[in-house]
Design a protein around this motif. Structure first.
Motif, PDB file in Angstrom:
ATOM      1  N   GLY A   1       0.817  -1.211   0.000  1.00 53.93           N
ATOM      2  CA  GLY A   1       0.000   0.000   0.000  1.00 53.93           C
ATOM      3  C   GLY A   1       0.848   1.257   0.000  1.00 53.93           C
ATOM      4  O   GLY A   1       0.560   2.218  -0.737  1.00 53.93           O
ATOM      5  N   ARG A   2       1.906   1.267   0.804  1.00 56.63           N
ATOM      6  CA  ARG A   2       2.789   2.435   0.847  1.00 56.63           C
ATOM      7  C   ARG A   2       3.537   2.613  -0.476  1.00 56.63           C
ATOM      8  O   ARG A   2       3.756   3.731  -0.930  1.00 56.63           O
ATOM      9  N   LEU A   3       3.932   1.509  -1.091  1.00 60.11           N
ATOM     10  CA  LEU A   3       4.583   1.585  -2.394  1.00 60.11           C
ATOM     11  C   LEU A   3       3.641   2.185  -3.438  1.00 60.11           C
ATOM     12  O   LEU A   3       4.053   3.017  -4.256  1.00 60.11           O
ATOM     13  N   TYR A   4       2.387   1.748  -3.406  1.00 58.46           N
ATOM     14  CA  TYR A   4       1.412   2.263  -4.370  1.00 58.46           C
ATOM     15  C   TYR A   4       1.219   3.772  -4.210  1.00 58.46           C
ATOM     16  O   TYR A   4       1.199   4.513  -5.190  1.00 58.46           O
ATOM     17  N   ILE A   5       1.078   4.213  -2.973  1.00 54.89           N
ATOM     18  CA  ILE A   5       0.874   5.646  -2.728  1.00 54.89           C
ATOM     19  C   ILE A   5       2.131   6.434  -3.114  1.00 54.89           C
ATOM     20  O   ILE A   5       2.053   7.533  -3.685  1.00 54.89           O
ATOM     21  N   ALA A   6       3.306   5.869  -2.833  1.00 58.20           N
ATOM     22  CA  ALA A   6       4.562   6.550  -3.167  1.00 58.20           C
ATOM     23  C   ALA A   6       4.740   6.706  -4.671  1.00 58.20           C
ATOM     24  O   ALA A   6       5.402   7.645  -5.134  1.00 58.20           O
ATOM     25  N   ALA A   7       4.148   5.809  -5.446  1.00 57.36           N
ATOM     26  CA  ALA A   7       4.344   5.837  -6.903  1.00 57.36           C
ATOM     27  C   ALA A   7       3.411   6.814  -7.611  1.00 57.36           C
ATOM     28  O   ALA A   7       3.645   7.131  -8.786  1.00 57.36           O
ATOM     29  N   VAL A   8       2.388   7.302  -6.927  1.00 58.20           N
ATOM     30  CA  VAL A   8       1.376   8.132  -7.593  1.00 58.20           C
ATOM     31  C   VAL A   8       1.968   9.430  -8.137  1.00 58.20           C
ATOM     32  O   VAL A   8       1.844   9.740  -9.337  1.00 58.20           O
ATOM     33  N   VAL A   9       2.602  10.229  -7.269  1.00 60.27           N
ATOM     34  CA  VAL A   9       3.134  11.524  -7.702  1.00 60.27           C
ATOM     35  C   VAL A   9       4.246  11.356  -8.740  1.00 60.27           C
ATOM     36  O   VAL A   9       4.235  12.043  -9.775  1.00 60.27           O
ATOM     37  N   PRO A  10       5.229  10.459  -8.543  1.00 64.28           N
ATOM     38  CA  PRO A  10       6.221  10.249  -9.602  1.00 64.28           C
ATOM     39  C   PRO A  10       5.583   9.833 -10.924  1.00 64.28           C
ATOM     40  O   PRO A  10       6.057  10.234 -11.999  1.00 64.28           O
ATOM     41  N   GLY A  11       4.524   9.038 -10.858  1.00 68.51           N
ATOM     42  CA  GLY A  11       3.840   8.638 -12.084  1.00 68.51           C
ATOM     43  C   GLY A  11       3.220   9.820 -12.806  1.00 68.51           C
ATOM     44  O   GLY A  11       3.314   9.946 -14.036  1.00 68.51           O
ATOM     45  N   LEU A  12       2.600  10.724 -12.047  1.00 70.13           N
ATOM     46  CA  LEU A  12       2.000  11.918 -12.649  1.00 70.13           C
ATOM     47  C   LEU A  12       3.075  12.858 -13.200  1.00 70.13           C
ATOM     48  O   LEU A  12       2.897  13.463 -14.269  1.00 70.13           O
ATOM     49  N   ILE A  13       4.185  12.967 -12.473  1.00 72.94           N
ATOM     50  CA  ILE A  13       5.299  13.789 -12.965  1.00 72.94           C
ATOM     51  C   ILE A  13       5.846  13.202 -14.268  1.00 72.94           C
ATOM     52  O   ILE A  13       6.186  13.928 -15.205  1.00 72.94           O
ATOM     53  N   MET A  14       5.928  11.867 -14.327  1.00 70.89           N
ATOM     54  CA  MET A  14       6.416  11.212 -15.540  1.00 70.89           C
ATOM     55  C   MET A  14       5.500  11.518 -16.713  1.00 70.89           C
ATOM     56  O   MET A  14       5.977  11.810 -17.831  1.00 70.89           O
ATOM     57  N   MET A  15       4.200  11.480 -16.507  1.00 74.56           N
ATOM     58  CA  MET A  15       3.251  11.805 -17.576  1.00 74.56           C
ATOM     59  C   MET A  15       3.435  13.255 -18.036  1.00 74.56           C
ATOM     60  O   MET A  15       3.400  13.547 -19.232  1.00 74.56           O
ATOM     61  N   ALA A  16       3.640  14.152 -17.072  1.00 77.33           N
ATOM     62  CA  ALA A  16       3.865  15.560 -17.416  1.00 77.33           C
ATOM     63  C   ALA A  16       5.158  15.732 -18.213  1.00 77.33           C
ATOM     64  O   ALA A  16       5.225  16.520 -19.166  1.00 77.33           O
ATOM     65  N   ALA A  17       6.193  14.982 -17.832  1.00 75.58           N
ATOM     66  CA  ALA A  17       7.476  15.059 -18.553  1.00 75.58           C
ATOM     67  C   ALA A  17       7.310  14.581 -19.998  1.00 75.58           C
ATOM     68  O   ALA A  17       7.882  15.164 -20.924  1.00 75.58           O
ATOM     69  N   PHE A  18       6.531  13.518 -20.191  1.00 71.78           N
ATOM     70  CA  PHE A  18       6.270  13.040 -21.552  1.00 71.78           C
ATOM     71  C   PHE A  18       5.519  14.096 -22.360  1.00 71.78           C
ATOM     72  O   PHE A  18       5.788  14.293 -23.554  1.00 71.78           O
ATOM     73  N   ALA A  19       4.578  14.772 -21.709  1.00 72.17           N
ATOM     74  CA  ALA A  19       3.822  15.830 -22.396  1.00 72.17           C
ATOM     75  C   ALA A  19       4.750  16.971 -22.813  1.00 72.17           C
ATOM     76  O   ALA A  19       4.595  17.539 -23.908  1.00 72.17           O
ATOM     77  N   VAL A  20       5.717  17.308 -21.965  1.00 71.56           N
ATOM     78  CA  VAL A  20       6.685  18.363 -22.291  1.00 71.56           C
ATOM     79  C   VAL A  20       7.514  17.958 -23.509  1.00 71.56           C
ATOM     80  O   VAL A  20       7.774  18.773 -24.406  1.00 71.56           O
ATOM     81  N   VAL A  21       7.935  16.692 -23.563  1.00 72.46           N
ATOM     82  CA  VAL A  21       8.690  16.209 -24.717  1.00 72.46           C
ATOM     83  C   VAL A  21       7.888  16.400 -25.999  1.00 72.46           C
ATOM     84  O   VAL A  21       8.407  16.870 -27.022  1.00 72.46           O
ATOM     85  N   ILE A  22       6.603  16.066 -25.934  1.00 71.46           N
ATOM     86  CA  ILE A  22       5.744  16.198 -27.119  1.00 71.46           C
ATOM     87  C   ILE A  22       5.606  17.666 -27.526  1.00 71.46           C
ATOM     88  O   ILE A  22       5.716  18.009 -28.714  1.00 71.46           O
ATOM     89  N   VAL A  23       5.366  18.544 -26.557  1.00 68.80           N
ATOM     90  CA  VAL A  23       5.198  19.971 -26.848  1.00 68.80           C
ATOM     91  C   VAL A  23       6.462  20.542 -27.491  1.00 68.80           C
ATOM     92  O   VAL A  23       6.395  21.278 -28.490  1.00 68.80           O
TER      93      VAL A  23
END
Length: 441
Positions: free
Chosen positions: A170-192
């Protein structure tokens, strides 16, 4: 000691070179090394599998897999992609952003990188080709988006890591949420950035317009799945449920969604159960083999010797983590992701514990490194499955080589490494939600 290490390395190399399944290669290595360097170990080879599989925590494996299978067969994939495409088609990059957004949500359904890449790719590639998107950036975005499947909950890799490292899933899952969202944002920046420098790679659909009512109707179709994902994570974060209980909520909710969409049938349920059993069996077999090898390594004193040597170097926690990242970056170019993790964890866990490294935080770092390995040549699993999908969809007319995927994925690899460095330098990005969550998870 050197003889033991060399023997284990050679046995693993032979196993992987011969194309053995990860579990078989690990198990045979543990068996041969154990008999040669320890002696008769038959009793341990009975006790360890029993102890491994008798843990109640393991119930999350089949339950989260079953949740994903039920949602997948409820027809959510097409709804996801179509809805996001309608909302994002006017953004610079259009469907490329849709690839990332749909992959992110589907990752929270499937928990698998390859499944995410193949499923979203199968829906996206025909639309991308029809609209004359640059094939390299299209394939790169799908390969990168697919990697989110092992970072965002309910990641199977995180479950295996949690069980091997003996930390809360459970703690691993919660810890991965924000890095996962940051990763999605980083991919969006690459596309832009890519579209800003070369607008022709992603033609804009300026003539197409979708009424607000149609967009909202699409959201209604995917809202139940999004609500279910939030329910599962929210109950873990709020201390209302453990990961085991949340997985049960997830299966129940997924079944209700499939019922509402009128997708439930005996064949559909049969397919779900068979796939769940087969995937669970694969994961369990790998874990048993990994724990057998871990026992042999510990008995021969290899992890302790490595720990003493590294401690004698006087490395700081940051230096140690960076060194391990470089090692994983190298290994990821040649090893399959699960094999890379389960073969190295028995060696580095004692070292991490001795240095006081937070194993939840390191789990996120390790999974990001495994993500990178999925889209780096020469052995990048997502690259291979997308190349296969590309040829299958194009038929005899297919002419592009896998080099297109290497080139298309490269900017996303740089973005992933940047996010990795950010998580290493600012651990609170991964840990602040964990520190505020209620209960043990």
């Amino acid at each position: 000691m050197n003889t033991v290490i060399l023997t284990i390395i050679v046995l693993l190399f032979i196993g992987f070179a011969l194309g053995m399944h990860v579990a078989i290669a690990l198990g045979m290595t543990a068996l041969v090394a154990g008999v040669v360097f320890i002696g008769p170990i038959w009793d341990f080879f009975g006790q360890i599998p029993w102890n491994t599989t008798s843990s109640a925590t393991l119930i999350v494996v089949p339950l989260f897999i079953l949740m994903g299978e039920l949602l997948l067969r409820s027809g959510i994939t097409e709804d996801l992609y179509t809805t996001f495409a309608k909302w994002m088609h006017r953004l610079p990059g259009g469907l490329l952003h849709t690839n990332i957004a749909a992959s992110g949500v589907f990752s929270a359904i499937s928990g698998s990188s390859v499944a995410t890449a193949v499923t979203i790719g199968g829906v996206a590639l025909p639309s991308l080709n029809k609209r004359s998107y640059d094939e390299r950036i299209s394939l790169g975005s799908l390969a990168a988006g697919g990697t989110l499947g092992i970072l965002l909950p309910p990641s199977i890799i995180l479950i295996v890591y949690g069980l091997m490292a003996e930390v809360s899933i459970g703690r691993l899952y919660i810890a991965a949420v924000v890095p996962g969202l940051i990763m999605m944002a980083a991919f969006a920046v690459v596309i832009v950035v890519r579209v800003a420098t070369r607008p022709e790679v992603a033609p804009r659909d300026s003539e197409i317009s979708y009424p607000l009512r149609e967009k909202l109707a699409g959201l209604v179709n995917i809202l139940p799945a999004l609500a279910l994902i939030l329910l599962v994570l929210g109950t873990i974060y709020g201390g209302i449920a453990t990961a085991i209980e949340a997985s049960a909520f997830g299966v129940t909710g997924a079944f209700v969604i499939a019922l509402l969409k009128r997708k439930v049938s005996l064949k559909m349920l049969s397919d779900c159960f068979i796939t769940t059993a087969s995937t669970t069996g694969m994961v369990m077999l790998i874990m048993i083999a990994a724990f057998l090898l871990q026992f042999v390594l510990a008995f021969t004193g290899i992890p302790a010797a490595i720990t003493r040597y590294v401690v004698s170097l006087g490395l700081t926690e940051l230096q140690l983590v960076l060194l391990l990242c470089l090692i994983y970056l190298f290994l990821g170019m040649f090893m399959e992701s699960m094999a890379m993790m389960v073969t190295t964890l028995p060696l580095i866990l004692p070292l991490l514990n001795s240095m006081g490294v937070d194993l939840v935080w390191f789990g996120v770092i390790l999974v990001i490194m495994i993500e990178v390995s999925l889209i780096t040549p020469p052995v990048g699993m997502n690259l291979f499955v997308l190349q296969s999908l590309r040829r299958r969809l194009a038929g005899p007319r297919a002419s592009g080589s896998i080099v297109d995927l290497y080139v298309g994925a490269f900017p996303f690899v740089i973005a992933m490494l940047a996010v990795l460095l950010l998580i290493i330098l600012l651990p609170d990005l991964a840990m602040f939600l964990v520190e505020t969550m209620k209960g043990s998870g």
